[in-house]
Motif scaffolding. Structure first.
Motif, PDB file in Angstrom:
ATOM      1  N   LEU A  12       1.229  -0.950   0.256  1.00 58.16           N
ATOM      2  CA  LEU A  12      -0.045  -0.155  -0.076  1.00 58.16           C
ATOM      3  C   LEU A  12       0.884   1.102   0.012  1.00 58.16           C
ATOM      4  N   ASP A  13       0.562   2.070  -1.008  1.00 62.13           N
ATOM      5  CA  ASP A  13       1.218   3.290  -0.468  1.00 62.13           C
ATOM      6  C   ASP A  13       0.460   4.308   0.809  1.00 62.13           C
ATOM      7  N   ASN A  15      -0.801   6.430   1.450  1.00 65.48           N
ATOM      8  CA  ASN A  15      -2.818   6.717   1.706  1.00 65.48           C
ATOM      9  C   ASN A  15      -3.294   5.307   1.668  1.00 65.48           C
ATOM     10  N   HIS A  17      -3.337   3.154  -0.260  1.00 62.06           N
ATOM     11  CA  HIS A  17      -4.879   2.713  -1.724  1.00 62.06           C
ATOM     12  C   HIS A  17      -3.087   1.204  -1.759  1.00 62.06           C
ATOM     13  N   ASN A  38      -6.984  -0.507  -7.532  1.00 62.42           N
ATOM     14  CA  ASN A  38      -8.854   0.759  -7.360  1.00 62.42           C
ATOM     15  C   ASN A  38      -8.758   0.740  -6.178  1.00 62.42           C
ATOM     16  N   MET A  39      -8.426   0.466  -5.496  1.00 58.04           N
ATOM     17  CA  MET A  39      -8.656  -0.216  -3.873  1.00 58.04           C
ATOM     18  C   MET A  39      -8.350   0.771  -2.531  1.00 58.04           C
ATOM     19  N   SER A  40      -8.599   0.638  -1.588  1.00 60.25           N
ATOM     20  CA  SER A  40      -8.052   1.356  -0.281  1.00 60.25           C
ATOM     21  C   SER A  40      -7.897  -0.053   0.849  1.00 60.25           C
ATOM     22  N   ASP A  43     -11.231   0.695   1.921  1.00 56.95           N
ATOM     23  CA  ASP A  43     -12.816  -0.443   0.910  1.00 56.95           C
ATOM     24  C   ASP A  43     -12.286  -1.602   1.496  1.00 56.95           C
ATOM     25  N   LYS A  53      -7.704   4.900  10.458  1.00 56.45           N
ATOM     26  CA  LYS A  53      -6.846   5.012   9.607  1.00 56.45           C
ATOM     27  C   LYS A  53      -5.752   6.611   9.451  1.00 56.45           C
TER      28      LYS A  53
END
Length: 175
Positions: A12-13, A15, A17, A38-40, A43, A53
């Motif tokens: 994940l980055d 943020n 994502h 396209n999700m984090s 999601d 988060k």
């Protein structure tokens, strides 16, 4: 499903994502690689608030890792419980998080079943003690009703005796 698919490793980055997922993530979630990218984390983690988060991101950058348990939706609408362990990797090209999702659905179901059995055993012990120590049906049933609430996890309990002549049930104990 905690066997071969039990451990997944997405990246994940900062943020949270997804920037990379392995095949195990796709199998466990039912989402395709393109959908996941396209999700984090929000999601696919039920109840992960914006504050949590943020806490995960801050905690990662301060201590390098975090673990938590969450409920995750699958594409087919079902859910799985996951223990998530994530590590923060500082990198000039872009800080990332590497997470391990372990499907603990079966383990949690076994724990819930064991808890229900333990509750039932405590209730049955209470009932046996009432039968052994009390002499009237009314006193026994009152103790059983109390035990159903105190030990059995019930909200309301009552017991009655059949009145054959009137074809009714008369409540003789309640708690």
């Amino acid at each position: 499903s905690s066997g071969a698919m039990g451990l997944t490793c997405p990246s994940l980055d900062k943020n949270l994502h997804f920037i990379d997922v392995n095949e195990a993530v796709e199998k466990l979630s039912g989402f395709s690689r393109d959908e996941l990218l396209n999700m984090s984390l929000s999601d696919i983690s039920i109840g992960l608030s914006p504050d949590q988060k943020s806490d995960i991101t801050i905690h990662h950058s301060e201590v390098g890792g975090v673990s938590f348990v969450t409920r995750c939706p699958r594409k087919d609408g079902s859910f799985y419980d996951a223990e998530v362990s994530a590590s923060f990797i500082a990198d000039p090209a872009g800080d990332t998080f590497h997470a391990f999702f372990h499907d603990i659905t079966a383990e949690l179901a076994a724990q819930r079943r064991l808890a229900r059995l333990n509750t039932f055993n405590v209730f049955m012990n209470h009932t046996n003690a009432a039968i052994f120590n009390l002499s009237t049906p009314e006193a026994i049933l009152q103790a059983v009703c109390k035990g159903a609430i105190d030990d059995g996890g019930f909200v309301v309990c009552w017991a009655g005796m059949l009145d054959g002549e009137a074809a009714t049930i008369e409540a003789i104990a309640a708690f």
